[in-house]
Design a protein around this motif. Structure first.
Motif, mmCIF file in Angstrom:
data_model
loop_
_atom_site.group_PDB
_atom_site.id
_atom_site.type_symbol
_atom_site.label_atom_id
_atom_site.label_comp_id
_atom_site.label_asym_id
_atom_site.label_seq_id
_atom_site.Cartn_x
_atom_site.Cartn_y
_atom_site.Cartn_z
ATOM 1 N N HIS A 1 15.876 60.782 47.407
ATOM 2 C CA HIS A 1 14.654 61.106 48.137
ATOM 3 C C HIS A 1 13.441 61.248 47.224
ATOM 4 O O HIS A 1 12.322 61.385 47.705
ATOM 5 C CB HIS A 1 14.825 62.355 48.995
ATOM 6 C CG HIS A 1 15.277 63.590 48.266
ATOM 7 N ND1 HIS A 1 14.532 64.204 47.310
ATOM 8 C CD2 HIS A 1 16.433 64.312 48.361
ATOM 9 C CE1 HIS A 1 15.181 65.265 46.858
ATOM 10 N NE2 HIS A 1 16.347 65.347 47.464
ATOM 11 N N LEU A 16 12.543 72.871 47.024
ATOM 12 C CA LEU A 16 12.918 72.610 45.640
ATOM 13 C C LEU A 16 13.597 73.849 45.038
ATOM 14 O O LEU A 16 14.534 73.749 44.252
ATOM 15 C CB LEU A 16 11.660 72.250 44.844
ATOM 16 C CG LEU A 16 11.771 71.084 43.871
ATOM 17 C CD1 LEU A 16 12.430 69.874 44.496
ATOM 18 C CD2 LEU A 16 10.406 70.714 43.326
ATOM 19 N N ARG A 53 7.758 62.068 45.813
ATOM 20 C CA ARG A 53 8.803 62.321 46.793
ATOM 21 C C ARG A 53 8.751 61.217 47.852
ATOM 22 O O ARG A 53 7.698 60.846 48.315
ATOM 23 C CB ARG A 53 8.576 63.692 47.424
ATOM 24 C CG ARG A 53 9.641 64.143 48.349
ATOM 25 C CD ARG A 53 9.517 65.621 48.597
ATOM 26 N NE ARG A 53 9.996 66.376 47.442
ATOM 27 C CZ ARG A 53 11.270 66.582 47.169
ATOM 28 N NH1 ARG A 53 12.204 66.077 47.946
ATOM 29 N NH2 ARG A 53 11.626 67.272 46.117
ATOM 30 N N ARG A 54 9.890 60.676 48.173
ATOM 31 C CA ARG A 54 9.939 59.584 49.149
ATOM 32 C C ARG A 54 10.501 60.098 50.455
ATOM 33 O O ARG A 54 11.237 61.058 50.474
ATOM 34 C CB ARG A 54 10.829 58.463 48.619
ATOM 35 C CG ARG A 54 10.245 57.875 47.364
ATOM 36 C CD ARG A 54 11.147 56.927 46.630
ATOM 37 N NE ARG A 54 10.374 56.393 45.505
ATOM 38 C CZ ARG A 54 9.537 55.378 45.593
ATOM 39 N NH1 ARG A 54 9.384 54.738 46.737
ATOM 40 N NH2 ARG A 54 8.845 54.969 44.550
ATOM 41 N N THR A 55 10.160 59.449 51.519
ATOM 42 C CA THR A 55 10.666 59.912 52.827
ATOM 43 C C THR A 55 12.034 59.306 53.084
ATOM 44 O O THR A 55 12.448 58.376 52.427
ATOM 45 C CB THR A 55 9.709 59.506 53.957
ATOM 46 O OG1 THR A 55 9.398 58.133 53.793
ATOM 47 C CG2 THR A 55 8.474 60.340 53.895
ATOM 48 N N ILE A 72 10.526 66.093 38.969
ATOM 49 C CA ILE A 72 10.383 65.343 40.218
ATOM 50 C C ILE A 72 9.017 64.675 40.232
ATOM 51 O O ILE A 72 7.992 65.329 40.053
ATOM 52 C CB ILE A 72 10.531 66.280 41.436
ATOM 53 C CG1 ILE A 72 11.886 67.005 41.397
ATOM 54 C CG2 ILE A 72 10.326 65.532 42.739
ATOM 55 C CD1 ILE A 72 13.085 66.121 41.559
ATOM 56 N N ARG A 91 12.149 64.239 56.754
ATOM 57 C CA ARG A 91 11.803 64.562 55.382
ATOM 58 C C ARG A 91 10.297 64.373 55.213
ATOM 59 O O ARG A 91 9.738 63.395 55.672
ATOM 60 C CB ARG A 91 12.583 63.627 54.459
ATOM 61 C CG ARG A 91 12.427 63.921 52.998
ATOM 62 C CD ARG A 91 13.501 63.204 52.228
ATOM 63 N NE ARG A 91 14.770 63.884 52.384
ATOM 64 C CZ ARG A 91 15.102 64.978 51.704
ATOM 65 N NH1 ARG A 91 14.271 65.506 50.851
ATOM 66 N NH2 ARG A 91 16.264 65.533 51.888
ATOM 67 N N ARG A 92 9.668 65.339 54.602
ATOM 68 C CA ARG A 92 8.218 65.280 54.412
ATOM 69 C C ARG A 92 7.912 64.967 52.955
ATOM 70 O O ARG A 92 8.699 65.266 52.082
ATOM 71 C CB ARG A 92 7.597 66.629 54.791
ATOM 72 C CG ARG A 92 7.819 66.922 56.243
ATOM 73 C CD ARG A 92 7.443 68.289 56.674
ATOM 74 N NE ARG A 92 7.670 68.369 58.114
ATOM 75 C CZ ARG A 92 6.807 67.949 59.017
ATOM 76 N NH1 ARG A 92 5.637 67.473 58.660
ATOM 77 N NH2 ARG A 92 7.095 68.012 60.293
ATOM 78 N N THR A 93 6.746 64.403 52.734
ATOM 79 C CA THR A 93 6.399 64.087 51.343
ATOM 80 C C THR A 93 5.746 65.288 50.698
ATOM 81 O O THR A 93 5.304 66.200 51.367
ATOM 82 C CB THR A 93 5.419 62.905 51.272
ATOM 83 O OG1 THR A 93 4.365 63.137 52.176
ATOM 84 C CG2 THR A 93 6.131 61.631 51.618
#
Lengths: 364, 364
Positions: free
Chosen positions: A312, B290, A362-364, A359, B362-364
């Motif tokens: 992700h 996280l 962040r990818r969906t 990190i 899932r959110r960015t």
């Protein structure tokens, strides 16, 4: 011994080896409701901190191994140099996952290369070296250049001699104390990448995204994901790892290191070596995937289904070696960094003390 | 005892209580390179599996507590009913985080409500009840309706009598064995929400997103994040939790339960109770943030900086109670579900055996 045994929550998985990999495996097992039992000759082992059940004994101590197996529903290991007799003895008492065959293949560079060749994956040319004559003949074949490596117990650049010029070969076998060796052709590889592959007891297989690895002083320093690769090459890398796992009838997580070379038709992959265990270049999975390599391994060892290998986040894993772990307060104050320390009592140069996952997007 | 002590990696944090919360705290500590030492009277405690250092002794055993403190750089707890003398004795020997004051306040519903009132947050009207006369007077004030609760040791609906009609008050104090009690005004609350707040030793404070909680048989069944709330109400909920933590000069993670009511000017929040520890309604943070509440708590207890409370995914946490944990294979086969089991040796009705975090968007 029933090789298709499926464990239940609350069952105990034995782990041979008490280093940071064993520690992270034990932590992952605990989240799934599995108990662990650590077997390690060194009583100051990091994994002992996180597992109430422990045996401090030599790997050759058959009595201790028998008692250990009696306390475990299945046994796994955190390092590939488990003595053959140890694994064979345990395998008569309970399932050992990954199996004895994975150890046999990965403990001997020649057996490993022969196995990889038979599996149909590409690797650099190599030759068995037992004598100076063998070396002379092989060097002629490889244009006078190559890396001479002991067949057994080499790691982090130890047990290797680089041969680039005529004089380099003189006394090369002496340096390796005339241990059985292999010569690998020197390839003009551009980058090193690796794939972490997981396979369950039903043969279902999945691989994580390819990571690009950089070494310093022969020790892994960073793993970057995604690797800069053609999508076709990335897919090919994952397919090769899956092919290798299937050829070994493997159960668990395996690291497959590859060289990325500029071939006549574009990027080309050559398998370097395999590690029949969770792998340092897969530590990024802990914070960039829903299922870490450690959980994935314990699920496979338990005879359970695998989780998703989907990623992700983009991530850079950085090893903290020796005093580098002193930066831990800075890591804690970075909201996009994830600190992992191994609880080792003493810091030494070259010793892996922890790692950081940084990190990125962040990818969906 | 130095209350501003900062621990180093490798130091030991003592945990009073060996249930699933202690277990998850110990696992989080291990990832940060901290050792743990579990103190619990019940030798079959889930946390003992994941920590090599353990003491099985009564919480009143001062000798055992003294030895425990000597082995620990700081002490925390997984439950709020730590006897006052236990905490006070330990606090003379090493830092106890969160502090003794947090325990005093949260162990007594009346002290808690008085404290909350003084902190300036809104809560339902309440009255101290020691006698039948107290109850009669208070019920008149509250329109004849209320919940009578013991001041101490109530949980999961135990130690409560609901009073909705005139006859309900008869013998109500008998049912509570005439323990000191409080009457809470019955409010027409719509939903229950909670906020997990974290505060470090420098007073820096952060709160996770609000979760919406549903109970079955007085036991938490699900926590859903995000809660369906006006953004202003959500911000107010987090601010209230931060305000409470600051008022207590709190160090660690705290759960703050609130009722969401339809007020004359829109949504209104009333604080129900606080828990000076990691909280069941914060288990979702493990897979949707996280930094989990468990890691956050251990960082604060160690005197380290907090991680980010940012949430990257929408999530529903579902408790697995009693035989419900039998669904674990289905959870494992769902790529968006994360299984957490506590390794309890025996399943009993009403016993929390594990939980699932089901990741939604899932959110960015």
């Amino acid at each position: 011994m029933t090789q298709d045994l499926r464990l239940s929550p609350g069952d105990t998985v034995g782990i041979l080896g008490g280093g940071q990999l064993g520690r992270m495996l034990a932590i992952a097992a605990a989240s799934l409701g599995l108990r662990t039992h650590i077997f390690c000759p060194d009583k100051q082992s990091p994994a002992f901190d996180v597992s109430a059940a422990q045996t401090v004994a030599a790997y050759e101590d058959k009595g201790a191994l028998t008692e250990f197996a009696a306390a475990c529903a299945a046994v796994t290991y955190e390092f590939e140099n488990v003595p053959g007799e140890t694994a064979a003895h345990l395998a008569t008492l309970c399932p050992v996952r990954p199996g004895v065959r994975a150890l046999e293949v990965s403990q001997d560079r020649l057996a490993e290369k022969d196995f990889l060749t038979a599996s149909g994956v590409a690797l650099a040319a190599y030759a068995r070296i037992d004598t100076d004559d063998d070396l002379t003949v092989a060097l002629q074949r490889f244009g006078g250049r190559g890396v001479l490596k002991t067949r057994r117990f080499g790691y982090d650049g130890k047990g290797q001699v680089m041969i680039r010029a005529a004089g380099d070969a003189d006394g090369a076998l002496d340096k390796l104390k005339h241990a059985p060796a292999v010569l690998e052709q020197l390839i003009g590889f551009e980058r090193e990448v690796s794939v972490i592959v997981a396979r369950d007891i039903d043969g279902k297989c999945d691989a994580y995204d390819v990571s690009e690895n950089h070494h310093e002083n022969h020790i892994l320093k960073t793993s970057t994901v995604p690797a800069k690769l053609d999508p076709d090459t990335a897919a090919a890398a994952r397919d090769m790892a899956i092919q290798i796992a299937a050829s070994l009838d493997y159960v668990g997580v395996m690291g497959v290191e590859m060289f990325l070379c500029a071939g006549p038709d574009g990027e080309e992959l050559l398998v370097n070596e395999i590690a029949p265990r969770v792998h340092n270049s897969g530590h990024w999975t802990e914070d960039a995937c829903l299922t870490s390599q450690f959980e994935q391994h314990m699920r496979a060892v338990a005879g359970w289904s695998l989780g998703s290998c989907a990623r992700h986040s983009d991530v850079v894993m950085e090893n903290l070696i020796g005093d580098e772990s002193d930066i831990w307060p800075d890591v804690l104050s970075d909201p996009n960094a994830r600190l992992h320390l191994y609880g080792k009592r003493e810091s030494r140069p070259g010793r892996k003390m922890g790692h950081v996952n940084r990190i990125r997007t962040r990818r969906t």
